[in-house]
Design an enzyme around this catalytic site. Sequence first.
Site, PDB file in Angstrom:
ATOM      1  N   ARG A  62      24.400   9.697  -4.900  1.00 29.00           N
ATOM      2  CA  ARG A  62      24.575   9.112  -3.569  1.00 29.00           C
ATOM      3  C   ARG A  62      25.704   8.094  -3.497  1.00 29.00           C
ATOM      4  NH1 ARG A  62      18.085   8.479  -2.566  1.00 29.00           N
ATOM      5  NH2 ARG A  62      17.735  10.700  -2.173  1.00 29.00           N
ATOM      6  N   GLN A 103      21.595   0.802  -2.737  1.00 24.77           N
ATOM      7  CA  GLN A 103      22.136   2.142  -2.526  1.00 24.77           C
ATOM      8  C   GLN A 103      22.327   2.451  -1.048  1.00 24.77           C
ATOM      9  OE1 GLN A 103      19.599   5.864  -3.201  1.00 24.77           O
ATOM     10  NE2 GLN A 103      21.120   5.986  -4.820  1.00 24.77           N
ATOM     11  N   ALA A 156       0.824  -1.214   0.000  1.00 27.68           N
ATOM     12  CA  ALA A 156       0.000   0.000   0.000  1.00 27.68           C
ATOM     13  C   ALA A 156       0.853   1.256   0.000  1.00 27.68           C
ATOM     14  CB  ALA A 156      -0.936  -0.003   1.207  1.00 27.68           C
ATOM     15  N   PHE A 193      18.780  18.515  -6.583  1.00 26.89           N
ATOM     16  CA  PHE A 193      19.033  17.224  -5.947  1.00 26.89           C
ATOM     17  C   PHE A 193      20.236  16.573  -6.613  1.00 26.89           C
ATOM     18  CE2 PHE A 193      16.894  14.238  -3.031  1.00 26.89           C
ATOM     19  CZ  PHE A 193      16.120  15.130  -2.300  1.00 26.89           C
ATOM     20  N   GLU A 198       9.668  -0.004  -5.677  1.00 24.47           N
ATOM     21  CA  GLU A 198      10.999  -0.468  -5.274  1.00 24.47           C
ATOM     22  C   GLU A 198      11.149  -1.980  -5.365  1.00 24.47           C
ATOM     23  OE1 GLU A 198      12.294   1.313  -1.623  1.00 24.47           O
ATOM     24  OE2 GLU A 198      14.203   0.230  -1.599  1.00 24.47           O
ATOM     25  N   ARG A 217      20.394   4.785  -8.112  1.00 22.05           N
ATOM     26  CA  ARG A 217      19.228   5.638  -8.350  1.00 22.05           C
ATOM     27  C   ARG A 217      19.536   7.088  -7.981  1.00 22.05           C
ATOM     28  NH1 ARG A 217      15.514   7.782  -5.110  1.00 22.05           N
ATOM     29  NH2 ARG A 217      15.861   6.491  -3.260  1.00 22.05           N
ATOM     30  N   HIS A 268      22.677   5.472   1.417  1.00 22.65           N
ATOM     31  CA  HIS A 268      22.403   6.909   1.444  1.00 22.65           C
ATOM     32  C   HIS A 268      23.452   7.586   2.315  1.00 22.65           C
ATOM     33  CE1 HIS A 268      20.371  10.720   1.876  1.00 22.65           C
ATOM     34  NE2 HIS A 268      19.414  10.334   1.066  1.00 22.65           N
ATOM     35  N   LEU A 310      16.716   8.248   7.835  1.00 26.91           N
ATOM     36  CA  LEU A 310      17.030   9.156   6.743  1.00 26.91           C
ATOM     37  C   LEU A 310      17.003  10.624   7.150  1.00 26.91           C
ATOM     38  CD1 LEU A 310      17.389   9.553   3.635  1.00 26.91           C
ATOM     39  CD2 LEU A 310      14.902   9.593   3.486  1.00 26.91           C
ATOM     40  N   GLU A 328      18.344  14.157   1.376  1.00 27.36           N
ATOM     41  CA  GLU A 328      19.263  14.867   0.501  1.00 27.36           C
ATOM     42  C   GLU A 328      18.787  16.299   0.251  1.00 27.36           C
ATOM     43  OE1 GLU A 328      20.215  12.315  -2.764  1.00 27.36           O
ATOM     44  OE2 GLU A 328      20.699  13.982  -4.060  1.00 27.36           O
ATOM     45  N   HIS A 377      19.772   1.962   1.949  1.00 30.57           N
ATOM     46  CA  HIS A 377      18.620   2.822   1.688  1.00 30.57           C
ATOM     47  C   HIS A 377      17.692   2.298   0.609  1.00 30.57           C
ATOM     48  CE1 HIS A 377      16.326   6.487   1.492  1.00 30.57           C
ATOM     49  NE2 HIS A 377      16.676   6.725   0.248  1.00 30.57           N
TER      50      HIS A 377
END
Lengths: 235, 577
Positions: free
Chosen positions: B282, B236, B19, B123, B379, B390, B238, B248, B251, B348
Amino acid sequence: MAMIDISVKILRYQPGKDEKPHWQVFNIAVEDESTILDVLNEIHWQHDGTLAYRRSCRSSICGSCAMKVNGRNVLACETPIHRFGRKLKIEPLSGFDIIKDLVVDLDPFFAKLKRIRPYLILDKPAPDKEFVQSPEQLEQIGESTLCILCAACSAACPSSWPNSEYLGPAALLKAYRFIFDSRDDGADQRIEIVNDKNGVWRCHTIFNCVEACPKKIKITEYLSRLKVKVVENSL
Amino acid sequence: MKIDEARNYHKIDAVIVGAGLAGLRAALEVAKSGLAAAVISKVYPTRSHSGGAQGGIAAALANVSEDSLESHMFDTIKGSDYLADQDIIERFVNEALKTVYEFEHMGVPFSRTADGRINQRPFGGHSSPRACFAQDVTGHVLLHTLYEQCLQHNVLFFNEFQVLSLLVSDDVSRGLVAWDIRNGGLHIFHARAVLLATGGYGRAWKVTSNAHANTGDGVALVLEAGLPLEDMEFVQFHPTGLYKHGILLSEAARGEGAYILNDKGERFMKTYAAAKMELAPRDVVSRAEQTEINEGRGIGGKDYVYLDLRHLGRQKILERLPQIYDLALNYLKVDGIKEAIPIQPTAHYSMGGIPANVRTEVIKDAAGTVVKGLYTAGEASCLSLHGANRLGTNSLQDAATFGRIAGIHMSEFCRENNFSGLPAQPLEIAQGKIDRLWNGQGKERHAPIREKLQENMTKYLGVFRNQDDMLKMLVMIKELQERYRQVTVDDHGDVFNLDLIEALELENLLSFSEVIVEGALARQESRGAHFRNDFPKRNDGEWLKHTLAWRRDGKIVLDFSKGVVIYPQYQPQERKY
């Protein structure tokens, strides 16, 4: 970082086994920088696998782990134990049926959300690109959109406890969020829903919700603005 | 346990597992087309980890400076270290603007420019300010808005259900079996079309930004169903995980101008990416941080560096980055207005996952043979949009855009195809998993096994990898899998049995972690987030190809015959920032 001994008293309820909720004490050693969630994980993983609680993000955004610790509604994940000392008393949110241990039935909470039609209602066709909304217009609703639906507010609200029909602070805040959104055309429909004895008028400006809100949303203030809007609308 | 057919059997056109943004966007599309859509989620939908995304959603709206689809496409290709499939990226950038405007029309409270348009911030790896944002809670507002849209369009929700087996046979998806967490009991979901939008697999690591729920269940179920996974070795890290917690810090902080500093107070990115500095992608920044730490320039010689917001000033911090400010304050007692924030690389994002084509149809081999009625997005999927690394803000866009695309194709499929027959014993696999945990004779507990897996994945499969470490990890995973067979749970109750769910999740973690290590061992090169000290260069001659992995007779089998889709105008180049 150091290990400390703490005493954790948890309200337990195992359906089919316990007739009613009862307290159980765990004396355990944890790191002094632990959060309430770390403590629950430690108990669940190392001492008693039957303990049940909800958790997911660990970063105060998913809203799963609202519970009552030493009388205050908090998110377990973001709350360090040092706020409470070495004696913790952990129980589920008040005002909801207990499913098991710290897990409560939130279906009625989410059902109330649906009642206020929590989606943008448009009378006009959407533009090709975005609607123009000024930073000032956004500011009206900005803080209210931070709500994570953790239910800490409803569980702290004396108006909610005796009356399961009351929409409660979270759903009313959501009504505010859409009624005051400059893009929305559904205010009349929603005002009809909240202009009710179990709607915005059941809020007696007790401010418990504001104190309980982990996102520090000034819920009572927004509900007061909502009351003014309802009155203006009927004039 | 008997099957109560009346209560526990559901026949629904489209069943969506997960969801988050991808699952909800797909469900909305299916429901709007007039078909029945059900979302099965192990948490209440608004608890999904899409809500953890902070910084923005990428789209070349060009609201604050010039931008183009070509530029978004090239940035994504370069960011992927040329492993991404360029046909997928082309579709992605072409749909991205529509996705954002749709969200805005649904009521998403995007932050605004002075003239009332959607605001955008820079970014990492994007050559223009392309991240459409809502303060630093972008994922949160997108997730809640989509959930509300799903309520409006009467999507069915099965909240707190854990999927235990996929009913796939003869290359046809027939449905799935799930455990009702709240009440107990197995449920059969008989569906024309199934979408796996179960999110990433970052919970295999100890230091991770991922939620408890991110145990890669869909990925593991696909492997169990005899289907392959793709590029699982690409995970990845982060660069700005909150020290010790791993959670997190967006970024967006660096997008707004934050610095990263070592023990000497140096903006050390000048050594590693002089042009882009802190806004390099990253993988580049995480490697730089880890190098500083490994060479003793972490703060006080320890295993962290600083994220410094102070020069942004109080107003900008509280207006643009309030969540980051609160997280540092609540978890580390660090006031980001006055102090630098301790950070470290944290597991991450899962670039690998369930292989699928541009229509989000799950494929079962390098030739692209489709499994009928089975879809994947977000994902959990590997289309491959992100290749070996990514770019920030491409994930929310990926989940929403390919969620919508999945919904469109699932709806078409449902209209053209009837329900396929269920196997004779649909509950067998799911029931077996539960019986073993409840009735087994073993004495192992799930927690210490998971802890050992996570600690060692962080130690041996981190930012820098080498053959010796990975071989150790492989041996350890085999041992842990062996120990898992002896796991039983304390809790034998039906209702909200967290013990049981965590044990079931551990089986998934152990299963796909083996694929990650096998893929990483086989890939003798460094590309994007997969960096090997023993093979420090990218090797396009031998390794410009995807990894497919199956579990066959208990062993992981790898296949490297799936090539990368590369357009003539975007040939691989050296990647510099």
